[in-house]
Design a protein around this motif. Structure first.
Motif, short mmCIF file in Angstrom:
data_model
loop_
_atom_site.label_atom_id
_atom_site.label_comp_id
_atom_site.label_asym_id
_atom_site.label_seq_id
_atom_site.Cartn_x
_atom_site.Cartn_y
_atom_site.Cartn_z
N PRO A 329 0.83 -1.20 0.00
CA PRO A 329 0.00 0.00 0.00
C PRO A 329 0.87 1.25 0.00
O PRO A 329 1.94 1.27 0.63
CB PRO A 329 -0.80 -0.10 1.30
N ALA A 340 -3.89 7.08 7.55
CA ALA A 340 -3.37 5.72 7.43
C ALA A 340 -4.52 4.72 7.24
O ALA A 340 -4.41 3.76 6.47
CB ALA A 340 -2.56 5.36 8.66
N ILE A 341 -5.63 4.97 7.92
CA ILE A 341 -6.79 4.08 7.77
C ILE A 341 -7.29 4.17 6.33
O ILE A 341 -7.56 3.17 5.68
CB ILE A 341 -7.92 4.47 8.75
N ALA A 344 -4.98 2.30 3.92
CA ALA A 344 -4.98 0.84 3.98
C ALA A 344 -6.36 0.26 3.68
O ALA A 344 -6.45 -0.79 3.03
CB ALA A 344 -4.54 0.40 5.37
N ALA A 345 -7.41 0.89 4.16
CA ALA A 345 -8.72 0.24 4.06
C ALA A 345 -9.53 0.72 2.87
O ALA A 345 -10.38 -0.01 2.38
CB ALA A 345 -9.51 0.47 5.35
N THR A 348 -7.26 1.12 -1.67
CA THR A 348 -7.06 -0.03 -2.56
C THR A 348 -8.19 -0.14 -3.58
O THR A 348 -7.94 -0.46 -4.74
CB THR A 348 -6.98 -1.36 -1.76
N CYS A 349 -9.42 0.13 -3.16
CA CYS A 349 -10.53 0.11 -4.12
C CYS A 349 -10.79 1.50 -4.70
O CYS A 349 -10.96 1.64 -5.90
CB CYS A 349 -11.83 -0.33 -3.45
N PRO A 397 -17.69 -4.00 1.34
CA PRO A 397 -17.81 -4.56 2.69
C PRO A 397 -18.10 -3.47 3.71
O PRO A 397 -17.68 -2.33 3.53
CB PRO A 397 -16.44 -5.18 2.94
N PHE A 399 -17.59 -1.81 7.47
CA PHE A 399 -16.42 -1.73 8.32
C PHE A 399 -16.78 -1.68 9.80
O PHE A 399 -15.93 -1.36 10.64
CB PHE A 399 -15.56 -0.52 7.93
N ALA A 401 -17.27 -3.92 11.99
CA ALA A 401 -16.53 -4.81 12.87
C ALA A 401 -15.06 -4.42 12.96
O ALA A 401 -14.37 -4.79 13.91
CB ALA A 401 -16.66 -6.25 12.38
N MET A 402 -14.57 -3.70 11.98
CA MET A 402 -13.14 -3.40 11.95
C MET A 402 -12.81 -2.08 12.63
O MET A 402 -11.78 -1.95 13.29
CB MET A 402 -12.67 -3.36 10.49
N LEU A 403 -13.66 -1.08 12.44
CA LEU A 403 -13.31 0.27 12.89
C LEU A 403 -14.18 0.69 14.06
O LEU A 403 -15.39 0.45 14.07
CB LEU A 403 -13.50 1.26 11.74
N THR A 404 -13.56 1.32 15.04
CA THR A 404 -14.32 1.89 16.16
C THR A 404 -14.98 3.20 15.71
O THR A 404 -14.65 3.74 14.65
CB THR A 404 -13.39 2.21 17.35
N GLN A 407 -12.37 5.77 15.16
CA GLN A 407 -11.59 5.56 13.93
C GLN A 407 -12.38 5.97 12.69
O GLN A 407 -11.84 6.57 11.76
CB GLN A 407 -11.14 4.09 13.83
N ALA B 19 0.31 0.32 8.16
CA ALA B 19 -0.76 0.20 7.17
C ALA B 19 -0.79 -1.16 6.48
O ALA B 19 -1.63 -1.41 5.63
CB ALA B 19 -0.64 1.31 6.13
N LEU B 41 -9.42 -6.80 -2.44
CA LEU B 41 -10.30 -5.63 -2.56
C LEU B 41 -11.54 -5.73 -1.68
O LEU B 41 -12.47 -4.96 -1.83
CB LEU B 41 -10.77 -5.49 -4.01
N MET B 60 -8.08 -6.01 3.90
CA MET B 60 -8.18 -4.55 3.93
C MET B 60 -8.19 -4.00 5.35
O MET B 60 -8.62 -2.89 5.57
CB MET B 60 -9.40 -4.09 3.15
N MET B 64 -2.34 -1.99 12.14
CA MET B 64 -2.27 -1.06 13.28
C MET B 64 -3.58 -1.00 14.05
O MET B 64 -3.60 -0.62 15.21
CB MET B 64 -1.93 0.33 12.80
N ARG B 69 -6.88 -6.37 20.09
CA ARG B 69 -8.08 -7.11 19.68
C ARG B 69 -7.72 -8.60 19.54
O ARG B 69 -6.59 -8.95 19.31
CB ARG B 69 -8.58 -6.57 18.35
#
Ligand code: FES
Ligand code: FES
Lengths: 462, 166
Positions: A329, A340-341, A344-345, A348-349, A397, A399, A401-404, A407, B19, B41, B60, B64, B69
């Motif tokens: 990335p 940074a989030i 990375a998240a 890419t798309c 997708p 997010f 579950a991934m991000l608070t 965030q 990242a 993706l 994805m 960090m 978790r």
């Protein structure tokens, strides 16, 4: 003595007022038509009615996702409590199987049911009143030839005293004007057709026009942006925040296909609308687009210039490049906590250059990121775009579950700063938290039609 | 940057750019090759892992964000000698064809079964909506997940692999 006289005078006055009000409010019952559900209707009329029902998006409110079409029962949250849509299949007991065409026509034109009850304006008769008798005839033929479904409509739960329907006569006095739309002779036939479809059956303003404290559309701010099922219905007048201004051509493409390369995909309740419009002929889609684009007006030279740049940067004919496992990335563009989030998240798309509707839209083009209220981008970040079943669709997708909450707030603040010149959004973290918890209710459904989608995949319900 | 992770109940320390996608760290640094790279993706589900009980696409997820978790990969569901109920069920039902999608399918199912050990077919379809299988073994995957639910209930497990994976 004087007091008693004054009192009885007042009482009489009140009584007269009440009687007068009930007189205004009262509507007669239209007798049961035993034959209504079994009457034959010419197939061309039914086919025309199917198209019109698609314009009206009737199915969206009158169907609980996953239950039979038009059988009603969908809970519609309003600031005044919850209203349940009715069963409009021709079932004689629980639907409209005993409704004559006159009863149907009156409901559309005046917002009164067969029994003579006033209907709540969640049923947008303030728009449907403009539907012509011929179109009502076709709609009636279409609905009366659907499969009858026995489904009792659940009771509404409204704040006192709104359960008392005669009060709606008062609302109508204030906000409802019955009548036909007079064509504007200064405009083309297409424009007039577009206005008829958008303002009448299409009831675009029901979502895209803000409402006043009594739930009526604020006519002064027609199409200035409203809300639907927890989603922002963007301004579609001169306040539109689309980075590349809409024109009749791009609107027509979007309404026809549910996406546009410089605007992204339709989602939330609008996905139901564009899905439904697939039944319409191109000419009607073009008419709606010409009309709505005319209300957006001519964009300022600065907006047009910016749009030219964006078009050159992101318009058709670019190289499509997918990411691969060997590409690290790119480093974050700044030390903003959201950068940074994002890198990375999202990047890419959303920066892959893959074309709409399957690639992520570059946020420089995104109305959501430029809009005054971040709700839509909050919804999509948390819950994603759920895939359609068995057919190609945009998919993203969630997010949650991934991000608070923090965030997501950082991420969206970064996107706002990076991709728009608009002022920062306030209180993002709380808005994300309330959306995630369901305190702010958002309906999130797969894009492939209402009948297939029993689940709200958004926040937990209740 | 040094990052500490908890993977399948074990504490790990790795050194990576913050990242970096979690998937790369799992495969390249921790030699946990169960999670697969399909699209990178977020559109195929083959990289699915479970984070704090919920299914997450590791391709994805920047590593960090994973500090503090609890991550579960397919390796955390059991061992070759002692397969967990989900693994047992996938073997019994011969649910894999090429197998590339299967770890992702199992992790989505794991998150589902933790919430609901007796899911309806509709629940399963919904939970696995973002998991693609190119071989078309969907019907067997469905059967395996139903079977896993039975095995768990029979074993009196409150939810799949709880305790082992957090
Ligand atoms: S590799 Fe992560 S979703 Fe495809
Ligand atoms: S078993 Fe081959 S992709 Fe699913």
């Amino acid at each position: 003595m004087r007091i008693i006289r004054a009192f009885s005078f007042l009482l009489t006055l009140l009584l007269v007022a009440a009687v007068a009000f009930l007189f205004v409010a009262w509507r007669s019952e239209i007798p049961v038509d035993e034959q209504a559900a079994s009457a034959a209707h010419p197939p061309e009329l039914v086919a025309k009615g199917a198209q019109l029902a698609a314009v009206g998006n009737c199915i969206a409110c009158h169907t609980v996702p996953g239950k039979p079409a038009f059988s009603g029962g969908l809970a519609v949250p309003t600031p005044f409590g919850t209203i349940h849509s009715t069963n409009i299949t021709p079932d004689p007991e629980t639907g409209i199987g005993h409704w004559s065409e006159a009863a149907f026509e009156r409901a559309m034109r005046e917002g009164v049911d067969r029994d003579g009850n006033h209907l709540y304006p969640a049923f947008p008769y303030d728009h449907f009143t403009w539907v012509t008798p011929e179109d009502n005839k076709a709609l009636y033929a279409f609905l009366m030839t659907r499969q009858p479904v026995k489904a009792e409509t659940p009771d509404n739960s409204l704040t006192f005293p709104l359960e008392f329907r005669p009060l709606l006569a008062g609302w109508k006095l204030l906000f409802f004007r019955k009548g036909q739309l007079q064509p504007d002779p200064g405009q083309s036939a297409e424009w007039n057709r577009g206005r008829y479809l958008s303002e009448g059956l299409g009831h675009c303003g029901a979502c895209h026009t803000p409402r006043n404290s009594l739930g009526a559309e604020d006519v002064e701010r027609h199409f200035a942006g409203g809300e639907a099922e927890g989603w922002q219905a963007y301004a579609i007048d001169e306040n539109s925040k689309a980075p590349v201004p809409w024109d009749a051509e791009s609107l027509a493409f979007y309404l026809r296909n549910g996406w546009h390369e410089l605007h992204g995909v339709s989602r939330g309740p609008m996905a139901e609308v564009t899905g439904n419009l697939s039944l319409l002929p191109d000419s009607d889609i073009a008419a709606i687009s010409i009309y709505v684009a005319s209300l957006m007006g001519e964009p300022s030279p600065e907006r047009l210039q910016k749009a030219e740049q964006l078009r050159a940067q992101f318009g058709g004919g670019r190289i499509i490049q997918a990411s691969d496992s060997q590409t690290p990335p790119a480093p974050a563009a700044s030390d903003h906590p959201g950068a940074a989030i994002y890198q990375a998240a999202c990047a890419t798309c959303h920066e892959s250059g893959r074309q709409q509707p399957f690639g992520g839209l570059n946020f420089a083009l995104s109305t959501a990121v430029h809009a005054p209220n971040p709700q839509n981008v909050v919804n999509v970040t948390l819950f994603g775009l759920p895939p359609a079943d068995g057919k190609a669709s945009a998919v993203m997708p969630g997010f949650a579950a991934m991000l608070t909450d923090r965030q997501i707030a950082d991420l969206l603040a970064y996107m706002r700063e990076q991709f728009s010149d608009e002022a920062a959004w306030q209180d993002l973290e709380a808005q994300v938290a309330n959306t995630r918890s369901g305190k702010y209710h958002v309906a999130v459904r797969p894009s492939d039609g209402i009948e297939r989608a029993p689940h709200n995949v958004g926040a937990k319900e209740e | 940057m040094a990052i500490s992770l908890k993977v399948n109940g074990e504490d790990k320390r790795i050194d990576a750019d913050p990242a970096t996608p979690l998937l790369y760290v799992l495969r390249d640094d921790l030699a946990l090759n169960g999670a697969k790279y399909g699209c990178g993706l977020g559109q195929c589900g083959s990289c699915m892992v479970v984070v704090n009980g919920e299914a997450v696409l590791s391709c994805m997820t920047p590593v960090m964000l994973m500090e503090g978790r609890e991550i579960t990969t397919v390796e955390g569901l059991g061992t070759i000698e002692e397969p967990g109920p989900l693994q047992q069920a996938f073997i019994e039902m011969q649910a894999a064809q090429c197998g590339y999608c299967i770890p992702g399918m199992m992790m989505s199912a794991h998150a589902l079964l933790r919430r609901n050990a007796n899911p309806s077919d509709e629940d399963i379809r919904q939970a696995l909506g973002t998991n693609l299988c190119r071989c078309g073994t969907h019907m067997r995957i469905m059967a395996a997940i139903r079977r896993a639910g039975e095995l768990m209930q029979a074993a009196g497990l409150p939810a799949a692999g709880e305790g082992r994976t957090g």
